[in-house]
Design a protein around this motif. Structure first.
Motif, PDB file in Angstrom:
ATOM      1  N   THR A  72      59.770  -8.480 -69.536  1.00  0.00           N
ATOM      2  CA  THR A  72      58.343  -8.512 -69.871  1.00  0.00           C
ATOM      3  C   THR A  72      57.548  -7.554 -68.990  1.00  0.00           C
ATOM      4  O   THR A  72      56.689  -6.808 -69.477  1.00  0.00           O
ATOM      5  CB  THR A  72      57.790  -9.944 -69.724  1.00  0.00           C
ATOM      6  N   LYS A  73      57.833  -7.567 -67.697  1.00  0.00           N
ATOM      7  CA  LYS A  73      57.137  -6.702 -66.748  1.00  0.00           C
ATOM      8  C   LYS A  73      57.343  -5.229 -67.122  1.00  0.00           C
ATOM      9  O   LYS A  73      56.397  -4.435 -67.128  1.00  0.00           O
ATOM     10  CB  LYS A  73      57.667  -6.968 -65.340  1.00  0.00           C
ATOM     11  N   ARG A  74      58.556  -4.879 -67.474  1.00  0.00           N
ATOM     12  CA  ARG A  74      58.860  -3.491 -67.823  1.00  0.00           C
ATOM     13  C   ARG A  74      58.267  -3.105 -69.179  1.00  0.00           C
ATOM     14  O   ARG A  74      57.855  -1.960 -69.380  1.00  0.00           O
ATOM     15  CB  ARG A  74      60.364  -3.255 -67.772  1.00  0.00           C
ATOM     16  N   GLN A  75      58.211  -4.051 -70.116  1.00  0.00           N
ATOM     17  CA  GLN A  75      57.578  -3.772 -71.405  1.00  0.00           C
ATOM     18  C   GLN A  75      56.091  -3.489 -71.216  1.00  0.00           C
ATOM     19  O   GLN A  75      55.536  -2.573 -71.832  1.00  0.00           O
ATOM     20  CB  GLN A  75      57.774  -4.942 -72.374  1.00  0.00           C
ATOM     21  N   GLU A  76      55.448  -4.273 -70.361  1.00  0.00           N
ATOM     22  CA  GLU A  76      54.029  -4.064 -70.087  1.00  0.00           C
ATOM     23  C   GLU A  76      53.797  -2.717 -69.402  1.00  0.00           C
ATOM     24  O   GLU A  76      52.853  -1.997 -69.736  1.00  0.00           O
ATOM     25  CB  GLU A  76      53.481  -5.203 -69.225  1.00  0.00           C
ATOM     26  N   ARG A  82      52.316   4.532 -71.913  1.00  0.00           N
ATOM     27  CA  ARG A  82      52.070   5.166 -73.208  1.00  0.00           C
ATOM     28  C   ARG A  82      50.573   5.220 -73.538  1.00  0.00           C
ATOM     29  O   ARG A  82      50.128   6.085 -74.274  1.00  0.00           O
ATOM     30  CB  ARG A  82      52.827   4.441 -74.310  1.00  0.00           C
ATOM     31  N   ALA A  83      49.805   4.267 -72.992  1.00  0.00           N
ATOM     32  CA  ALA A  83      48.376   4.209 -73.275  1.00  0.00           C
ATOM     33  C   ALA A  83      47.548   4.991 -72.257  1.00  0.00           C
ATOM     34  O   ALA A  83      46.323   5.020 -72.351  1.00  0.00           O
ATOM     35  CB  ALA A  83      47.913   2.751 -73.298  1.00  0.00           C
ATOM     36  N   ALA A  84      48.193   5.632 -71.299  1.00  0.00           N
ATOM     37  CA  ALA A  84      47.480   6.348 -70.235  1.00  0.00           C
ATOM     38  C   ALA A  84      46.610   7.457 -70.813  1.00  0.00           C
ATOM     39  O   ALA A  84      47.005   8.172 -71.719  1.00  0.00           O
ATOM     40  CB  ALA A  84      48.472   6.925 -69.239  1.00  0.00           C
ATOM     41  N   LYS A  85      45.406   7.549 -70.268  1.00  0.00           N
ATOM     42  CA  LYS A  85      44.464   8.586 -70.680  1.00  0.00           C
ATOM     43  C   LYS A  85      44.278   9.530 -69.508  1.00  0.00           C
ATOM     44  O   LYS A  85      44.263   9.093 -68.370  1.00  0.00           O
ATOM     45  CB  LYS A  85      43.112   7.971 -71.065  1.00  0.00           C
ATOM     46  N   GLU A  96      61.297   3.062 -68.205  1.00  0.00           N
ATOM     47  CA  GLU A  96      61.129   1.606 -68.311  1.00  0.00           C
ATOM     48  C   GLU A  96      61.955   1.065 -69.478  1.00  0.00           C
ATOM     49  O   GLU A  96      62.592   0.016 -69.363  1.00  0.00           O
ATOM     50  CB  GLU A  96      59.655   1.240 -68.509  1.00  0.00           C
ATOM     51  N   ASP A  97      61.969   1.795 -70.601  1.00  0.00           N
ATOM     52  CA  ASP A  97      62.759   1.383 -71.762  1.00  0.00           C
ATOM     53  C   ASP A  97      64.251   1.342 -71.437  1.00  0.00           C
ATOM     54  O   ASP A  97      64.965   0.441 -71.877  1.00  0.00           O
ATOM     55  CB  ASP A  97      62.505   2.313 -72.950  1.00  0.00           C
ATOM     56  N   GLU A  98      64.721   2.322 -70.658  1.00  0.00           N
ATOM     57  CA  GLU A  98      66.122   2.331 -70.230  1.00  0.00           C
ATOM     58  C   GLU A  98      66.442   1.081 -69.417  1.00  0.00           C
ATOM     59  O   GLU A  98      67.483   0.457 -69.596  1.00  0.00           O
ATOM     60  CB  GLU A  98      66.407   3.552 -69.353  1.00  0.00           C
ATOM     61  N   GLN A  99      65.538   0.746 -68.511  1.00  0.00           N
ATOM     62  CA  GLN A  99      65.740  -0.435 -67.668  1.00  0.00           C
ATOM     63  C   GLN A  99      65.736  -1.713 -68.506  1.00  0.00           C
ATOM     64  O   GLN A  99      66.521  -2.627 -68.251  1.00  0.00           O
ATOM     65  CB  GLN A  99      64.677  -0.489 -66.575  1.00  0.00           C
ATOM     66  N   ILE A 100      64.877  -1.764 -69.501  1.00  0.00           N
ATOM     67  CA  ILE A 100      64.822  -2.926 -70.395  1.00  0.00           C
ATOM     68  C   ILE A 100      66.169  -3.109 -71.082  1.00  0.00           C
ATOM     69  O   ILE A 100      66.697  -4.223 -71.158  1.00  0.00           O
ATOM     70  CB  ILE A 100      63.688  -2.770 -71.441  1.00  0.00           C
ATOM     71  N   GLU A 101      66.746  -2.025 -71.566  1.00  0.00           N
ATOM     72  CA  GLU A 101      68.043  -2.109 -72.250  1.00  0.00           C
ATOM     73  C   GLU A 101      69.139  -2.574 -71.300  1.00  0.00           C
ATOM     74  O   GLU A 101      70.022  -3.337 -71.694  1.00  0.00           O
ATOM     75  CB  GLU A 101      68.404  -0.769 -72.901  1.00  0.00           C
ATOM     76  N   LEU A 102      69.103  -2.118 -70.058  1.00  0.00           N
ATOM     77  CA  LEU A 102      70.084  -2.575 -69.067  1.00  0.00           C
ATOM     78  C   LEU A 102      69.992  -4.090 -68.861  1.00  0.00           C
ATOM     79  O   LEU A 102      71.006  -4.784 -68.800  1.00  0.00           O
ATOM     80  CB  LEU A 102      69.862  -1.878 -67.718  1.00  0.00           C
ATOM     81  N   ILE A 103      68.773  -4.588 -68.754  1.00  0.00           N
ATOM     82  CA  ILE A 103      68.554  -6.016 -68.484  1.00  0.00           C
ATOM     83  C   ILE A 103      68.909  -6.856 -69.703  1.00  0.00           C
ATOM     84  O   ILE A 103      69.525  -7.919 -69.580  1.00  0.00           O
ATOM     85  CB  ILE A 103      67.093  -6.258 -68.056  1.00  0.00           C
TER      86      ILE A 103
END
Length: 175
Positions: A72-76, A82-85, A96-103
């Motif tokens: 959840t932390k990494r998804q946020e 992605r929303a950075a201006k 972060e997506d890579e880390q999510i897949e590992l977990i």
């Protein structure tokens, strides 16, 4: 890597698997993976210390819950990158997506929305909240009653609370 269920023995197995994966990633000189595994093990040890330091009534932390919080932390974080201006940071979001897949490799397989819906419908019927033709009988506190029963039946690791809550609201006609 095989996904595990959540139980005391399952937690020990999962912890051993995480440690093994940490060793393997260190041998392979995979800095990203070893960093993720170190962080997860550290978070689990910290949660254990917090639970033992506080009153003995507090439950021991589950490795599954630690993994879910990490995802959840990494998804946020990925969503924020992605929303950075003015310019999104897709490179950091991809990390972060890579880390999510590992977990996620360590988490049990999540139930589908349809599987959750079937269980929710069964609970609604058992609690006497549905009448002939499956129409829902409006009952004050029905959401709480259904969610309470579902918390006993569904494994948090397999059925995300947000999905369960959305299905219950949908079936009860709550907004």
């Amino acid at each position: 890597m095989e996904s595990r269920g959540s139980s005391t023995n399952g937690d020990a197995d999962l912890l051993a698997l995480l440690k093994s994966e940490l060793k393997n990633s260190m041998k392979a000189k995979d800095a990203n993976a070893s960093g993720v595994f170190r962080a997860l093990l550290s978070e689990f040890q910290y949660a254990e210390k917090q639970a033992s330091a506080s009153d003995s009534k507090s439950p021991q932390p589950s490795i599954i819950s630690i993994l879910q919080k990490a995802v959840t932390k990494r998804q946020e974080a990925a969503a924020q990158y992605r929303a950075a201006k003015p310019s999104p940071r897709e490179d950091l979001a991809a990390k972060e997506d890579e880390q999510i897949e590992l977990i996620k490799k360590f988490l049990p397989k999540e139930m589908t929305r349809e599987e959750i819906m079937q269980i929710v419908q069964q609970v609604i019927q058992e609690l006497g909240l549905s009448g002939e033709g499956k129409q829902i009988i409006p009952v004050k506190g029905a959401m709480g009653k259904v969610m309470g029963e579902l918390s006993k039946r569904l494994d948090k690791g397999k059925a995300p609370g947000q999905v369960v809550s959305a299905v219950v609201k949908e079936l009860l006609g709550s907004k």
